[in-house]
Scaffold this motif. Structure first.
Motif, short mmCIF file in Angstrom:
data_model
loop_
_atom_site.label_atom_id
_atom_site.label_comp_id
_atom_site.label_asym_id
_atom_site.label_seq_id
_atom_site.Cartn_x
_atom_site.Cartn_y
_atom_site.Cartn_z
N UNK A 9 0.74 -1.11 -0.14
CA UNK A 9 0.02 0.21 0.47
C UNK A 9 1.38 1.63 0.31
N UNK A 10 1.24 0.99 0.16
CA UNK A 10 2.91 2.44 1.19
C UNK A 10 3.43 3.02 -0.82
N UNK A 11 3.99 1.45 -1.33
CA UNK A 11 4.17 1.66 -3.01
C UNK A 11 3.39 2.21 -3.30
N UNK A 12 1.90 2.02 -3.21
CA UNK A 12 0.90 2.68 -4.47
C UNK A 12 0.75 3.91 -4.23
N UNK A 13 0.70 4.65 -2.96
CA UNK A 13 -0.15 5.37 -2.16
C UNK A 13 0.94 6.55 -2.51
N UNK A 14 2.25 6.03 -2.83
CA UNK A 14 4.09 6.90 -3.00
C UNK A 14 3.62 6.91 -5.17
N UNK A 15 3.83 5.79 -5.38
CA UNK A 15 3.07 5.96 -7.07
C UNK A 15 2.38 7.13 -7.38
N UNK A 16 0.72 7.11 -6.68
CA UNK A 16 -0.21 7.67 -6.70
C UNK A 16 0.13 9.77 -6.50
N UNK B 162 -2.09 -3.86 -7.64
CA UNK B 162 -0.81 -3.31 -7.64
C UNK B 162 -0.27 -4.05 -6.20
N UNK B 163 -1.26 -3.87 -5.25
CA UNK B 163 -0.60 -3.84 -3.55
C UNK B 163 -0.72 -5.35 -3.49
N UNK B 164 -2.47 -6.08 -4.27
CA UNK B 164 -1.59 -7.81 -4.41
C UNK B 164 -0.95 -9.09 -4.44
N UNK B 165 -0.30 -7.55 -5.84
CA UNK B 165 1.19 -8.33 -6.28
C UNK B 165 2.34 -7.92 -5.40
N UNK B 166 2.50 -7.01 -5.13
CA UNK B 166 3.74 -6.69 -4.31
C UNK B 166 3.37 -7.42 -2.98
N UNK B 167 2.43 -7.39 -2.59
CA UNK B 167 2.58 -8.23 -1.31
C UNK B 167 2.44 -10.28 -1.64
N UNK C 297 12.76 -4.98 -5.03
CA UNK C 297 12.09 -5.45 -6.23
C UNK C 297 10.73 -6.04 -6.67
N UNK C 298 10.19 -6.41 -5.33
CA UNK C 298 8.62 -6.24 -5.63
C UNK C 298 7.40 -5.57 -5.64
N UNK C 299 8.21 -4.04 -5.15
CA UNK C 299 7.92 -2.70 -5.23
C UNK C 299 7.49 -2.85 -6.70
N UNK C 300 8.49 -2.67 -7.23
CA UNK C 300 8.97 -2.39 -8.74
C UNK C 300 8.02 -2.94 -9.64
N UNK C 301 8.06 -4.41 -9.52
CA UNK C 301 6.95 -5.21 -10.65
C UNK C 301 5.91 -4.64 -10.06
N UNK C 302 5.51 -5.18 -9.09
CA UNK C 302 3.98 -4.20 -8.80
C UNK C 302 3.92 -3.08 -9.39
N UNK C 303 4.56 -1.70 -8.96
CA UNK C 303 4.58 -0.48 -9.53
C UNK C 303 4.37 -0.65 -11.53
#
Lengths: 202, 202, 202
Positions: free
Chosen positions: A103-110, A181-186, A156-162
């Protein structure tokens, strides 16, 4: 449950998990009470703070709303008081941490999207948001940041999810893309730890 | 003496004391001349710089006025040249440092007020201003920041002083509240060192 | 060749040299692939990023243009794949690094000028731009930053070059002054290493 409350709850759980990770790391190094609370704090807010500073969103987010600070201090004190009990929640905490990472990754992208930055830069911002709290924690504790040396699939999980988030946007609406994206990273993070996946040393 | 000059003089003494603390820490680690001066510099301006960046006051304060830079470089060079003499001023320096801590904290809180931030966040900003110069110094010298591990009452003094500042504002005018806060922080710090007060380890 | 392309090419070479220096430092500490690439990245963009944040130019420069990110990732991967070959280019890399140092310093000063900062502060900004990528690299790798302890003429070259830039402006036009500053910084750095000049320990 409306989408926004759902996001807020997951973000809260992520904040709690990140705080606990900072508190435990600090207790291992035998810091005093203040040091332990600060370490919980920087682990939880570090990534988002660096992101906000880099894109010029100031005052940074945790200053505009007392909830984050309150959650962190409460979590920190409870963790210190009940350290044995909390330690037994290891698996639960690991799931929070993976969820928080996503979720932090997705928030950052937004936040990057809101500043009209290029998708590639948004992925970088998401990764910074997800990972750099832990980096600051490790620098303050005088050790080489874990994400650089543990050879685990974390950033790496964050980058792939992104990347998947951006690809999804072609066919899906934003909320769905975010959820994916959240599900993928997680999932990547959890599977990587279960199967002991590692990045190659170089 | 008008209030503003008084503030400026104390701030100057604080800057001098913080610079000297950075210079001595650097000399212990046998840095070269440039390293020693830089370490004095970051110790003196680090806290205020992080504060300014977090709340979006840029260019940061030390860039807008050459006095700070001049005072730091002069202090740094004098400290290097007369290190034995300066070391004998230990007690004097400790008082400057405590005064500087108090005043830097109050200055930090004022900057938060000017940005309409919540009192609790202002106290955090004050504490960052007072303490994080030393944190950067310790990170650059590759050791766990002293305020987290020495179990001394340092940041705690800032927090208590900050809270008292806000409580005073209910009955008193701003200047008086500020003066009280500086005195409280300074006194707690001095008494804590004299009586060897410590925070509990956890 | 127009002046701007000339600048861009030198900046590119500097970015490449700085990336390689970060990658090699990271490989010595046996980081994983992601850690190595990130270390190349922060070494190349760290100085400019700190500068941008301190003067309030956000989003910071590398976010607005994918070229930098692309060059860094490409350089990082090539360095990892052909580490032996790259290592043999030691002398070439040293020249790139000296050139990059000179040009990054001048770019940093220009950004200060654009913000109407005092010449002395501009020299400081130039030095930060040239040197602080390496400082962040060393902090992340858990060692005291090289520029503070190797007693080499590194930051000192930037400061001298910066002062000469301002003196040149009295008689010469800006472009000429910039070229002279780059040459001076680059020459001091190269001569200092060849003749083993050092700053005094204190």
């Amino acid at each position: 449950m409306p989408y926004n409350s759902f996001t807020s709850i997951i973000e809260l759980l992520g904040t709690i998990a990140f705080t606990i990770s900072g508190v435990f790391a600090a207790m291992q190094k035998r810091l005093d009470l203040f040091g332990v609370l600060i370490m919980g704090f920087v682990t939880a807010i570090g990534g988002g703070t660096i992101r906000d500073v880099l894109i010029g969103v100031t005052p940074v987010s945790w200053m505009l709303d007392l909830t984050t600070l309150g959650v962190i201090i409460t979590t920190g004190i409870i963790t210190v008081l009940f350290k044995k009990t909390v330690k037994n929640l290891k698996v639960t905490l690991f799931f929070f941490d993976a969820l928080g990472l996503g979720l932090f990754t997705v928030i950052g992208m937004q936040k990057g999207v809101a500043k009209n930055l290029h998708p590639v830069i948004c992925v970088a911002l998401g990764t910074i948001t997800g990972c750099f709290g832990g980096v600051i924690r490790d620098i303050l504790l005088n050790q080489i940041p874990m994400i650089f040396r543990r050879k685990e699939i974390y950033a790496t999980a964050c980058i792939i999810g992104g990347v998947i988030y951006w690809l999804s946007l072609v066919w899906l609406d934003e909320r769905l893309a975010q959820t994916i994206a959240v599900i993928v990273i997680c999932t990547i993070r959890i599977v990587a730890v279960k199967l002991n996946w590692k990045l190659p040393a170089v």
